[in-house]
Scaffold this active site. Structure first.
Site, PDB file in Angstrom:
ATOM      1  N   ASN A  15       0.839  -1.199   0.000  1.00  0.00           N
ATOM      2  CA  ASN A  15       0.000   0.000   0.000  1.00  0.00           C
ATOM      3  C   ASN A  15       0.880   1.257   0.000  1.00  0.00           C
ATOM      4  OD1 ASN A  15       0.894   0.411   2.621  1.00  0.00           O
ATOM      5  ND2 ASN A  15      -0.952  -0.416   3.566  1.00  0.00           N
ATOM      6  N   ASP A 204      -8.747  -9.991  -0.216  1.00  0.00           N
ATOM      7  CA  ASP A 204      -8.037  -9.084   0.689  1.00  0.00           C
ATOM      8  C   ASP A 204      -8.092  -7.646   0.183  1.00  0.00           C
ATOM      9  OD1 ASP A 204      -6.020  -8.581   2.924  1.00  0.00           O
ATOM     10  OD2 ASP A 204      -4.915  -7.864   1.174  1.00  0.00           O
TER      11      ASP A 204
END
EC number: 3.1.2.2
Lengths: 329, 329, 329
Positions: A15, A204
């Site tokens: 991320n 996810d």
């Protein structure tokens, strides 16, 4: 017998804050599992087969992995029944600059060998050789336990995520999210069905978007509940992955993720529920410390029921973790 | 001055039938455009900048491209205004085994140079040198025309795609689809906003799923309407791309695609409409011939209005194409 | 000390005939080399560093790898000088259905440790421990030999690939190809320069296009000449990779590939030659047997000179291979 897989973590695996997505790790875990179980199931003469993922046991993400670190994924076959293989996978992160190594995951996966001539036919698994006698008996117990649990979790196919206009912050409707994905060749085995790891990565991803929408901070996967794969997803399907928040504790969020497959081109088959699971996420400060999360406000009766069920799972895991305070292998 | 980009088409660039996705081609077109316009805007001393995509003119997909073929994308700057660059891009497909080359696309893109120090500041564009005098005047006309059109297309932000329970086949609700995407590092320029080509690829992906759900056959992109990029999408945003069918002729489907950006982590900014466009798809038989498509059944007043608007665009393009029956370059 | 990397080969790793691209393998080799050498160079206290690829010795592709097989890449440090590390990498292909394993590559790579604080500063390498005394002396000889060879290969920067209108088949102009690539975050190390493996994969891709254009059949990489990396390529550069055929024997083609980097945004730095190498390709029948290739027709004086040089390299390798007919490890 063991199988090892290593790879440098890149920007695309992580991320914006640099934490590797739980889904990236789940995908590597499944690849290692698929290699070792396919190899084992073809180790004797007879019909050739490919190992398909049937179930992943609950797994915790013990420490975060970062861009630039090397992930080492090692897999070992720990039990075989007549028609299934249990694989134990460990994931270590290595910082090659400092030499620091950390255990990030321990996962248990179940595979079933499908005939290459007819992927609807399950073949027999060659027996594994155990180094200690008790291992077979312990494995049988795990096998029976997961079989029982799989029976219980028959998914309610009617239950889908419904959008709501102008939802209030902190409600379930506010953060719920759906993603559609057209299955491409790279998502599939040579035999035309989706790798379990690809499905888990998408699950996810949706859970992460739900969590980020809810708390608007840097979030990371803390654990994933057992995932059962009810049916194969074939090439050319469109899959819809939907996520909704079910429960929040002080510092964690539970998100239910549903996977539905739609054989767009093949009219003869209806849309079906392919998998579902609960993901637990935590919110991290810039220093990597867990932050309090905004409390979820369940509105409908269904949402309140799911909140209570989530609370039950949370308290059960907490009790289990405290009970396990003795040293473990 | 020209810029050339070549790449072999891979399985992941194409659908199950082997036809390269329109979105893959749009992404390459934009990459070539971004390289040549960034290079041009930095060709004089002064503040460094990056060229951001502002608009793509309507483009047709003239012939299908297949896995294994090489796509050649060539870009040329054809006009500069004070603050924008017009780039003309041609795409050829080459079958390297037979040597056959085909023109697959001609596209026109508009870029705006943003300062690297402050990406909200638009810089001045160095003037391009024209080989013929008329070119400047012709370019100015195109510039004024697109400017006018951009003004007119201000998007209604409230208008979103709403799901419906148990829709009937051939209705708008039956095939409408949404996709969420968490913007990752690879989607972005070095300066942290999404490449226009990445957005267009996702738009085409959603349009393709809508078309496949509607007619359950092999479908390919036939054309894309002008796309205006109203605002940059920054790293860390969640983007929702929604598609709904607006119109069907005998052998084509028009799909409206809306792109909304949601700066999840940044609470200060609201969700906004980043882009939208109409994609036209056709359905192909196994021999690659166009097939009739099931007629769309508009139900609500809005759907009926959009159907009529789509019909208008369809008839206008048809007339234009017949008027252009004179020899072309 | 050894480092192991394993991965299933997917459709995108291979050409239409199912043979894994040489470039995919070169990229894995380099990743394994970068991990083990970065780990080694940081194994003592002191300034942190990252290992940058400086040179790859000539490597042969001994047997083809196919989609669905598992590639096992193992790396070992075989020599260290004051400022460089030699890594030996072996690649095995495993068919997990039949259990067959084959050696596909043996490669030797040289890395140089660059300071993380200042990537223009080369650090010292901790000495490796040899298990046999002769190893150090043998390594020193290889080190001196490659150093000498690197000196000799100073690239003529002016020499670039120029397109020609309407070239005749079998000429150099007919098959020459260029590819432009905008360096993105996923192509780079954490420290902002391109992985050597990414560059090699692009080089192989261009060489493959040249070879396919020339002989219009299924082609595979047979070997790669030593590649010297003259200078780092930084994030944000546009790289141009050009390929032209230099020589054909009865059953092989030699293609020269040049890599030029252009720091588009940064005006202070000129375009420079970053790497170059010779790739040898063979043409395969549907049964995987080598086919005769059309003879190259050199036209200009330069082309004739390069053809003779290519012939020289070809005859030298042939002689070397015959001289090595004794049993090998």
């Amino acid at each position: 017998m063991a199988s090892q897989l290593s790879r440098i973590m890149r920007p695309d695996d992580a991320n914006v804050a640099g934490n590797v997505h739980g889904g990236t790790i789940l995908k590597m875990i499944e690849e290692a599992g698929a290699i070792i179980s396919t190899r084992h199931c073809n180790s004797q003469n007879g019909e050739r087969c490919v190992a398909a993922l049937a179930r992943v046991e609950r797994t915790d993400f013990l420490s975060p992995m970062c861009i630039g670190e090397v992930a080492h994924v090692s897999a070992e076959i720990t039990y075989t029944s007549k028609h299934s293989v249990e694989v134990q996978v460990n994931v270590m992160s290595e910082n090659i600059l400092t030499g620091t190594k950390k255990l990030t995951n321990k996962a248990t996966l179940w595979y079933v060998p499908l005939s290459l001539k007819n992927v609807d036919k399950v073949l027999e698994v060659p027996p594994v050789v155990y180094s200690r006698q008790e291992q077979e008996e312990e494995g049988r117990k795990r096998y029976e336990a997961q079989k029982l649990e799989r029976m219980e979790t028959k998914w309610k196919n009617g239950d889908i995520v419904q959008p709501v206009m102008n939802p209030e912050p902190n409600t379930v409707s506010y953060s719920q999210s759906s993603l559609i994905h057209l299955v491409g060749p790279s998502d599939c085995t040579l035999h035309g069905f989706v790798h379990g790891g690809v499905t888990m990565k998408l699950m996810d991803e949706v859970a992460g978007i739900v969590a980020a929408r809810h708390c608007k901070t840097n979030i990371v996967t803390a654990s994933v509940d057992a995932i059962n794969f009810h049916d194969k997803i074939r090439k050319g399907c469109v899959i819809t992955i939907s996520g909704r928040m079910t429960f929040t504790s002080n510092k964690s969020m539970e998100i239910e993720v549903l996977v539905d497959a739609d054989p767009v081109v093949d009219n003869s088959q209806k849309r079906y529920r392919a998998a579902s699971a609960f993901f637990t996420y935590v919110s991290l400060s810039q220093e990597g410390k867990p932050l309090p999360v905004p409390q979820l406000v369940p509105e409908t009766e269904d949402e309140k029921k799911r909140f209570e069920e989530g609370k039950g799972r949370y308290l059960q895991m907490k009790a289990k973790r405290q009970g396990q305070a003795e040293p473990q292998a």
